[in-house]
Design a protein around this motif. Structure first.
Motif, short mmCIF file in Angstrom:
data_model
loop_
_atom_site.label_atom_id
_atom_site.label_comp_id
_atom_site.label_asym_id
_atom_site.label_seq_id
_atom_site.Cartn_x
_atom_site.Cartn_y
_atom_site.Cartn_z
N ASP A 46 -40.63 -24.19 1.56
CA ASP A 46 -41.54 -25.03 0.78
C ASP A 46 -41.52 -24.70 -0.71
O ASP A 46 -41.80 -25.57 -1.54
CB ASP A 46 -42.97 -24.89 1.30
N GLU A 50 -45.15 -25.29 5.81
CA GLU A 50 -45.99 -26.09 6.69
C GLU A 50 -45.20 -26.59 7.89
O GLU A 50 -43.97 -26.57 7.89
CB GLU A 50 -46.58 -27.28 5.92
N GLU A 51 -45.91 -27.04 8.90
CA GLU A 51 -45.27 -27.59 10.09
C GLU A 51 -44.33 -28.72 9.68
O GLU A 51 -44.64 -29.50 8.77
CB GLU A 51 -46.34 -28.12 11.04
N PRO A 52 -43.14 -28.81 10.33
CA PRO A 52 -42.18 -29.86 9.96
C PRO A 52 -42.83 -31.24 9.90
O PRO A 52 -43.55 -31.65 10.80
CB PRO A 52 -41.13 -29.79 11.08
N ARG A 53 -42.57 -31.93 8.82
CA ARG A 53 -43.19 -33.23 8.60
C ARG A 53 -42.33 -34.33 9.22
O ARG A 53 -41.24 -34.09 9.73
CB ARG A 53 -43.39 -33.45 7.10
N GLU A 54 -42.85 -35.53 9.08
CA GLU A 54 -42.20 -36.68 9.72
C GLU A 54 -40.76 -36.85 9.26
O GLU A 54 -39.88 -37.20 10.05
CB GLU A 54 -43.01 -37.94 9.42
N TYR A 55 -40.50 -36.57 7.97
CA TYR A 55 -39.14 -36.79 7.45
C TYR A 55 -38.13 -35.83 8.08
O TYR A 55 -36.92 -36.08 8.04
CB TYR A 55 -39.11 -36.67 5.93
N ARG A 104 -38.94 -34.39 11.49
CA ARG A 104 -39.10 -34.61 12.93
C ARG A 104 -38.30 -35.82 13.42
O ARG A 104 -37.74 -35.81 14.52
CB ARG A 104 -40.57 -34.79 13.29
N LYS A 105 -38.21 -36.88 12.62
CA LYS A 105 -37.52 -38.09 13.04
C LYS A 105 -36.02 -37.89 13.18
O LYS A 105 -35.34 -38.71 13.81
CB LYS A 105 -37.81 -39.23 12.05
N TYR A 154 -38.72 -28.89 18.03
CA TYR A 154 -38.98 -27.77 17.14
C TYR A 154 -40.05 -26.88 17.76
O TYR A 154 -40.85 -27.32 18.60
CB TYR A 154 -39.39 -28.23 15.74
N LYS A 185 -42.67 -23.30 16.75
CA LYS A 185 -43.12 -22.31 15.77
C LYS A 185 -42.78 -20.92 16.30
O LYS A 185 -43.06 -20.59 17.45
CB LYS A 185 -44.63 -22.43 15.55
N TYR A 239 -40.49 -22.15 11.57
CA TYR A 239 -40.24 -23.08 12.66
C TYR A 239 -38.74 -23.23 12.89
O TYR A 239 -37.97 -23.36 11.93
CB TYR A 239 -40.82 -24.46 12.35
#
Length: 512
Positions: A408, A452-457, A459-460, A465, A467, A484
């Motif tokens: 990040d 932070e937790e993997p975001r939509e961009y 995950r898609k 995934y 932690k 993660y």
């Protein structure tokens, strides 16, 4: 007398070094600082410029790398620049014909001040203060001795100072009107001054070219700084911190301003006082961080120490008592507050007891926290690097070359590269200079996300995934930062990553 003077100088220099190697205790969970990791990583990506700083620090980091890259050398160079600054202050006092008391007073004021906090960390600030101090020394010597070659050296110092931090331009901007309204305005008719200017421009030119080729990212950096950090700086707070930087030592540098008005031998040097006022006006108007102005103080410490020594000269009785009292007032608060000002005890011990947190633990976000920001920025990094290394081990050995560590922010990426370098693939981020340092990859199957937790961009483009851990130190600025492991990366993601990288690079340009 000369031998005695230099004997005490050596003692002060040794004290300076000794203190700096005691100021950060790694046994108490402290790691390197967030910014130090970025500067050290620049050694692996040498260039004529960077988004965050000019290139001087990168080449110094390369030297540290050649020396083994250990914490000792990371601490050594800011301590060295601090010691050299104190040496120049000593020489300034000699130039002003100050005696033993003036030299000792100046050394104690310098050591027992915020300068020691600056010299604690591997950042451009220590060399910046040294550059300002050396520039004043050369200019004062020129005025006293009228040796033109000193103006050439002045240009060289300003040029190298520019390659370290653009902050020295504010000194130049303040010196010009200060000299113009002084009796030394004839300096602008001296061809050696312009020779020095050419030297400064020649030294700065590679970085200036880099800035233009990359769309002047310094403008974007300044705008971002103004909107995220400087907006939280109150002008009254800037002025108040100038008085706190030196505690009782303020009466020493403050005496210099009085001396410029009242002490006849200082009359040729009144432009220094004007320079101080112009520097302060510039920084107050732009809501600068208080420490930006620290470079102006070493020369004032020298003048103030000489002026105080003259005030206290003569009768030995009461004046000798006042000299001793002055040294006690300067040194005792520093050593009484030593374990509050520096990370020399366990972080949780720092948070216990009644403390003026408004003065010590107010961060750049304008809020008061449990620890000073610098301390919080030195916690949790080894733990993070260990978590990433453990996660990396979960990736099949044959797939590690197809694995990317995406963070990040630059602190996370730099810490992983420093503490786990060689054990994992290089960590990257869209933050700071790392946006230019993405490795060339043809295939990507695994992704380690830090933050932070993997975001939509993300995950898609992934099948799953999990932690694998997070920073557990609640006092760390990065507390809760997760790690993660992302699997089954769609080939399209690598192309998207390259697209986002180019878009982020373009955002740093002042023009498109």
């Amino acid at each position: 007398m000369i031998k005695t003077s230099y004997f005490f100088l050596v003692l002060f220099l040794l004290l300076k070094f000794f203190l700096h190697f005691q100021m950060v205790d790694p046994a108490y969970d402290y790691d390197l600082h967030r910014d130090e990791f970025l500067h050290l990583d620049q050694a692996n990506h040498l260039a004529a410029g960077y988004l965050s700083v000019p290139p001087f620090t990168a080449f110094l980091s390369l030297l540290i790398k050649w020396l083994g890259g250990g914490v000792f050398w990371v601490r050594f160079f800011p301590a060295l620049f601090g010691a050299l600054t104190m040496l120049i202050i000593w020489k300034l006092v000699e130039l002003l014909k100050g005696g033993e008391y003036a030299r000792g007073l100046a050394a104690f004021v310098f050591i027992c001040s915020a300068m020691s906090r600056i010299n604690m960390l591997y950042q451009p600030n220590s060399f910046d203060v040294l550059s300002w101090t050396l520039a004043f020394y050369l200019l004062l010597r020129y005025i006293k001795e009228e040796k033109p070659y000193l103006l050439l050296w002045l240009g060289a110092v300003i040029g190298i100072g520019f390659l370290n931090k653009y902050n020295i331009l504010f000194l130049v901007m303040a010196l010009i009107p200060a000299l113009l309204i002084s009796s030394h305005r004839k300096i602008f008719l001296n061809k050696y001054l312009y020779g020095g200017l050419l030297i400064a421009l020649f030294l700065a030119l590679p970085n200036v070219i880099w800035q233009f080729r990359n769309g002047l990212p310094v403008i974007h950096h300044m705008k971002e700084l103004a909107s995220t950090q400087l907006v939280n700086v109150e002008r009254s707070g800037f002025i108040a911190e100038q008085l706190l930087f030196f505690m009782f030592g303020t009466i020493v540098w403050g005496a210099a301003l009085v001396g410029f008005v009242r002490y006849a031998p200082f009359k040729p040097y009144r432009f220094v006082g004007w320079t101080f006022l112009f520097v302060m006006a510039l920084f107050v108007s732009m809501r600068a961080k208080p420490y930006y102005a620290l470079g102006i103080y070493p020369v004032l410490i020298a003048f103030g120490s000489v002026y105080w020594s003259q005030i206290l000269a003569g009768k030995e009785g009461a004046h000798l008592w006042l000299k001793r009292l002055g040294l006690c007032l300067i040194t005792l608060p520093f050593f009484l507050l030593y374990d509050i000002l520096f990370p020399v005890k366990k972080p949780r011990l720092w948070t216990s007891g009644p403390l003026p947190r408004e003065a010590f633990a107010k961060w750049e976000d304008g809020k008061v926290h449990s620890l000073p920001q610098d301390f919080a920025d030195m916690l949790g990094w080894r733990e993070l690097a260990g978590l990433v290394a453990q996660t990396y081990e979960k990736v099949p050995a044959s797939e590690r070359k197809n694995t990317l560590i995406l963070c990040d922010n630059y602190g996370q990426a730099g810490a992983i590269n420093y503490y786990a370098g060689g054990k994992v693939s290089p960590a990257i981020t869209f933050s700071a200079d790392y946006v230019y340092w993405f490795p060339a990859m043809d295939t990507l199957h695994y992704l380690i996300i830090v933050g932070e937790e993997p975001r939509e961009y993300v995950r898609k483009y992934a099948s799953a995934y999990a932690k694998t851990g997070q920073i557990s130190d609640s006092l760390a600025r990065e507390y809760g930062t997760g790690v993660y492991l992302v699997q089954g990366i769609n080939p399209i993601f690598l192309k998207k990553l390259r697209q986002w990288q180019l878009e982020e690079q373009a955002s740093f340009r002042a023009w498109k």
